[in-house]
Design a protein around this motif. Structure first.
Motif, mmCIF file in Angstrom:
data_model
loop_
_atom_site.group_PDB
_atom_site.id
_atom_site.type_symbol
_atom_site.label_atom_id
_atom_site.label_comp_id
_atom_site.label_asym_id
_atom_site.label_seq_id
_atom_site.Cartn_x
_atom_site.Cartn_y
_atom_site.Cartn_z
ATOM 1 N N VAL A 84 0.957 17.598 0.262
ATOM 2 C CA VAL A 84 -0.184 18.249 1.666
ATOM 3 C C VAL A 84 -0.076 19.520 0.202
ATOM 4 C CG1 VAL A 84 -0.075 20.184 2.850
ATOM 5 C CG2 VAL A 84 0.813 16.833 3.285
ATOM 6 N N ALA A 85 -1.246 19.719 0.298
ATOM 7 C CA ALA A 85 -1.655 20.952 -0.552
ATOM 8 C C ALA A 85 -1.594 22.454 -0.138
ATOM 9 C CB ALA A 85 -2.434 21.095 -1.219
ATOM 10 N N PHE B 296 -4.478 23.813 4.628
ATOM 11 C CA PHE B 296 -3.705 22.828 4.138
ATOM 12 C C PHE B 296 -4.597 21.403 3.997
ATOM 13 C CE2 PHE B 296 -0.391 24.342 7.429
ATOM 14 C CZ PHE B 296 -0.416 24.810 6.919
ATOM 15 N N THR B 297 -4.709 20.723 1.990
ATOM 16 C CA THR B 297 -5.091 19.533 2.262
ATOM 17 C C THR B 297 -4.565 18.735 2.075
ATOM 18 O OG1 THR B 297 -7.314 21.377 0.789
ATOM 19 C CG2 THR B 297 -7.121 18.794 0.471
ATOM 20 N N ILE B 298 -5.180 17.785 2.203
ATOM 21 C CA ILE B 298 -2.884 16.839 2.558
ATOM 22 C C ILE B 298 -4.164 15.128 2.409
ATOM 23 C CG2 ILE B 298 -2.663 14.807 4.150
ATOM 24 C CD1 ILE B 298 -2.549 16.890 6.662
ATOM 25 N N GLY B 299 -3.944 14.782 1.577
ATOM 26 C CA GLY B 299 -4.171 13.608 0.636
ATOM 27 C C GLY B 299 -2.934 12.747 0.794
ATOM 28 N N ALA B 300 -3.626 11.307 0.593
ATOM 29 C CA ALA B 300 -3.094 10.272 1.292
ATOM 30 C C ALA B 300 -3.626 8.674 0.647
ATOM 31 C CB ALA B 300 -2.726 9.531 2.545
ATOM 32 N N GLN B 301 -2.617 8.127 -0.437
ATOM 33 C CA GLN B 301 -3.478 6.250 -0.976
ATOM 34 C C GLN B 301 -4.323 7.487 -1.826
ATOM 35 O OE1 GLN B 301 -4.354 4.975 2.757
ATOM 36 N NE2 GLN B 301 -3.438 3.129 2.333
ATOM 37 N N ASN B 302 -4.372 8.234 -2.436
ATOM 38 C CA ASN B 302 -5.153 9.064 -3.798
ATOM 39 C C ASN B 302 -6.150 9.541 -3.201
ATOM 40 O OD1 ASN B 302 -2.501 8.746 -5.237
ATOM 41 N ND2 ASN B 302 -3.210 5.815 -5.717
ATOM 42 N N ALA B 303 -6.666 9.035 -1.619
ATOM 43 C CA ALA B 303 -7.599 10.006 -1.388
ATOM 44 C C ALA B 303 -7.360 11.310 -0.487
ATOM 45 C CB ALA B 303 -8.933 9.138 -1.207
ATOM 46 N N VAL C 162 1.080 -0.923 0.175
ATOM 47 C CA VAL C 162 -0.063 0.268 0.002
ATOM 48 C C VAL C 162 0.614 1.119 0.113
ATOM 49 C CG1 VAL C 162 -1.985 1.041 0.901
ATOM 50 C CG2 VAL C 162 -1.111 -1.441 1.231
ATOM 51 N N LYS C 163 0.693 2.373 -1.498
ATOM 52 C CA LYS C 163 1.546 3.304 -0.878
ATOM 53 C C LYS C 163 1.264 4.477 -0.168
ATOM 54 C CE LYS C 163 5.404 3.685 -3.762
ATOM 55 N NZ LYS C 163 6.338 4.482 -3.997
ATOM 56 N N GLY D 244 2.742 7.024 12.112
ATOM 57 C CA GLY D 244 2.311 6.169 13.387
ATOM 58 C C GLY D 244 2.409 4.635 12.689
ATOM 59 N N ARG D 245 1.301 4.907 11.102
ATOM 60 C CA ARG D 245 1.050 3.588 10.402
ATOM 61 C C ARG D 245 1.961 3.386 9.481
ATOM 62 N NH1 ARG D 245 -3.961 6.063 8.945
ATOM 63 N NH2 ARG D 245 -4.010 8.012 9.883
ATOM 64 N N PHE D 246 2.725 4.492 8.999
ATOM 65 C CA PHE D 246 3.636 4.437 7.912
ATOM 66 C C PHE D 246 4.821 4.912 7.992
ATOM 67 C CE2 PHE D 246 -0.427 4.916 5.991
ATOM 68 C CZ PHE D 246 -0.515 3.975 4.461
#
Lengths: 192, 222
Positions: free
Chosen positions: B71-72, B78-85, B65-66, B153-155
């Motif tokens: 962070v935009a 701030f808009t945070i995107g992770a795992q393409n969401a 899982v990438k 903590g998760r990655f």
């Protein structure tokens, strides 16, 4: 030999002359310490300070503060190296302190870009970077060292993000792929 | 008479240091004034990439899982995107809106940034810098740090952070964002601003523990 007899006054005068001559000879052989302030030690201190200041003046590989330029403050712990530098001030973009393109209101004129206003490649900057890179490669080659495509970007704190990315994109096209942002080191407490 | 004159000139054979002293005394303050005693540092950056670039040649295995943390930043926060969401807005932030909104929502950051830039261009360096600092204070840096430590903590192995921003966002704000996202602080979550900014880095030996120390700048195309 003359057998002239001097009178008392003449003898006195001759004695006085001889004493004066003796004193003069003495003075020239042994210098008596003068009563004035000796500047020698003070001069030594001054010269040491002067050399130190001149050295620290020319020592810094990158200048992060100047007219129309103030790099932002950061809590980074890395130190700069002497590499190709791109300076983005409020009025111009410079490569190794040589002005290449003007900036107006935080943007480079569309005519200076390869693809117009929406384009990312700044043509004069690209040309100058290619020249600077070639020169650096030659220098490094002559010294027998390995060439690293590193570029240090010194940008004013108010530079728009768009311009920073345009400069980085142009540098990337000129085969400079490792970027370093120069900043003023500062404590985090000051950000509060 | 002639002999006497010669003797006098021979007697004053000392070097006259006064002019050199004068020069040195002038040069020292001049150099002291012109030297700026600042420590210069650098931040390592990976080349920018366009968001509409060709797909990466290296495809990760299906089971991996990438994170692809992005962070935009814009004038709203701030808009945070992770795992393409894209992560939804935090509690207390308007919906729809950025993941982390401004800590002072009544402030018009865009106007402040424009004001700061205008002052700096007109030569009012102090006023411009003060306005820029005020605009940066409007952002909720503590919430950003708390969110990122939670993700870390998760990655645990992930070090890359993609940073994107609106075209007019100033460079100083990007550098500040890199400062906040680079190293772990003593605690994983903070509430108080003074505690957060005066906190020291969490160190494992001499080197600080990493949060997301490899920033990649990216520019939304168009």
């Amino acid at each position: 030999m003359s057998d002239r007899v001097f009178n008392e006054a003449e003898e006195e005068w001759i004695k006085a002359q001889r004493d004066r001559a003796r004193k003069r000879n003495k003075k020239s052989r042994y210098k008596e310490p003068e009563g004035g302030v000796s500047f020698n030690s003070l001069m030594d201190i001054m010269v040491i300070i002067l050399v130190f200041l001149l050295k620290s003046y020319g020592d810094e590989p990158v200048k992060v503060i100047g007219k129309d330029l103030k790099a932002p403050t950061s809590a980074t712990e890395l130190t700069p190296e002497d590499m190709t530098t791109i300076t983005v001030s409020r009025r111009a973009v410079l490569v190794n302190d040589k002005k290449v393109v003007d900036i107006k209101a935080g943007t480079v004129d569309a005519s200076q870009k390869k693809d117009g206003a929406a384009g990312l490649l700044i043509q004069p900057l690209f040309d100058q970077l290619v020249k600077a890179t070639d020169r650096k490669k030659q220098q490094v080659g002559m010294l027998g060292q390995e060439y690293k495509p590193i570029v240090t970007i010194i940008a004013d704190q108010s530079t728009p993000f768009r311009l920073v990315t345009e400069v980085m994109y142009t540098a990337g096209q000129a085969e400079l792929s490792m970027f370093k942002f120069a900043v003023v080191k500062g404590d985090k407490k000051r950000f509060q | 008479m002639a002999k006497g004159r010669r003797d006098e000139s021979e007697g004053s054979g000392d070097l006259d240091l006064a002019p050199i002293m004068n020069m040195v005394v002038i040069l020292i303050p001049l150099l002291l004034l012109s030297i700026v005693f600042l420590k210069v540092g650098v931040i390592n950056i990976t080349a920018p990439k366009l968001s509409m670039g060709p797909p990466s040649e290296e495809k990760p295995p299906d089971d991996e899982v990438k994170l692809n943390l992005t962070v935009a930043v814009n004038a709203a926060g701030f808009t945070i995107g992770a795992q393409n969401a894209i992560l939804p807005p935090e509690n207390g932030c308007p919906t729809p809106g950025p993941t982390i909104c401004l800590s002072a929502q009544d402030k018009d950051v865009n106007a402040m940034l424009e004001g700061a830039r205008a002052k700096l261009t007109s030569g009012d360096a102090q006023g411009g810098e003060a306005e820029l600092r005020e605009a940066m204070k409007a952002y909720d840096w503590i919430a950003l740090y708390n969110k990122l430590t939670d993700i870390k903590g998760r990655f645990k192995e992930e070090t890359i952070i993609n940073i994107s921003a609106d075209p007019n966002i100033p460079y100083a704000l990007i550098i500040r964002m890199m400062d906040v996202t680079r190293y772990k602080l003593e605690k994983d979550t903070y509430k108080d601003a003074s505690q957060f900014w005066s906190a020291k880095y969490k160190r494992a030996g001499k080197t600080p523990e990493l949060l997301f120390p490899d920033p990649v700048l990216s520019l939304p195309k168009g």
